[in-house]
Motif scaffolding. Sequence first.
Motif, PDB file in Angstrom:
ATOM      1  N   MET A  58     -21.659   3.386  80.984  1.00  0.00           N
ATOM      2  CA  MET A  58     -21.065   4.293  81.977  1.00  0.00           C
ATOM      3  C   MET A  58     -21.155   3.728  83.393  1.00  0.00           C
ATOM      4  N   CYS A  59     -22.334   3.306  83.792  1.00  0.00           N
ATOM      5  CA  CYS A  59     -22.538   2.922  85.197  1.00  0.00           C
ATOM      6  C   CYS A  59     -22.708   1.416  85.394  1.00  0.00           C
ATOM      7  N   ASP A  60     -22.787   0.665  84.325  1.00  0.00           N
ATOM      8  CA  ASP A  60     -22.960  -0.796  84.368  1.00  0.00           C
ATOM      9  C   ASP A  60     -24.306  -1.237  84.928  1.00  0.00           C
ATOM     10  N   ASP A  61     -25.248  -0.309  85.082  1.00  0.00           N
ATOM     11  CA  ASP A  61     -26.605  -0.680  85.475  1.00  0.00           C
ATOM     12  C   ASP A  61     -27.362  -1.155  84.238  1.00  0.00           C
ATOM     13  N   THR A  62     -28.472  -1.786  84.480  1.00  0.00           N
ATOM     14  CA  THR A  62     -29.322  -2.255  83.392  1.00  0.00           C
ATOM     15  C   THR A  62     -30.062  -1.076  82.767  1.00  0.00           C
ATOM     16  N   ILE A  63     -30.083  -1.040  81.434  1.00  0.00           N
ATOM     17  CA  ILE A  63     -30.854  -0.029  80.710  1.00  0.00           C
ATOM     18  C   ILE A  63     -32.304  -0.500  80.715  1.00  0.00           C
ATOM     19  N   SER A  64     -33.220   0.399  80.997  1.00  0.00           N
ATOM     20  CA  SER A  64     -34.627   0.009  81.116  1.00  0.00           C
ATOM     21  C   SER A  64     -35.178  -0.527  79.792  1.00  0.00           C
ATOM     22  N   LYS A  65     -36.112  -1.434  79.914  1.00  0.00           N
ATOM     23  CA  LYS A  65     -36.770  -2.003  78.741  1.00  0.00           C
ATOM     24  C   LYS A  65     -37.459  -0.912  77.938  1.00  0.00           C
TER      25      LYS A  65
END
Length: 128
Positions: free
Chosen positions: A95-102
């Motif tokens: 959706m936002c192209d941010d990194t998904i947290s580990k």
Amino acid sequence: MTTSQGACVQSPIDIAEFEAILLARKQDLLEILALRNANIKDLHASSLTDDSDVISAQIQGELDSLIIEKYTLELAEIEASLQKIIDNTYGICEMCDDTISKERLTIKPHARFCITCRELYEKNQPKS
């Protein structure tokens, strides 16, 4: 992890580690699906005459079908995640192209959204 200023810094993900987790889960799912499909075939091949056996077999067949449906969806999500690894887009929110947290990927390695976008996605889903 936080910096001295208190800002959140994300730890980098080890793609190979998550690929191994995804491949192991894929193998588990394939084995479960094969077993459940075999159970359904056995139920169809059996010649039950007792009403209670027929009802029990019907319930078991419905349960197996629901499990197959759930795991087939998860398998498709895993396949999509494995393709993202190949495409170098694994761990990026759709959706936002941010990194998904580990941390999120550790809990759900085939996550499509970061936690914020997942909440938005769920709020916009029709109520059943």
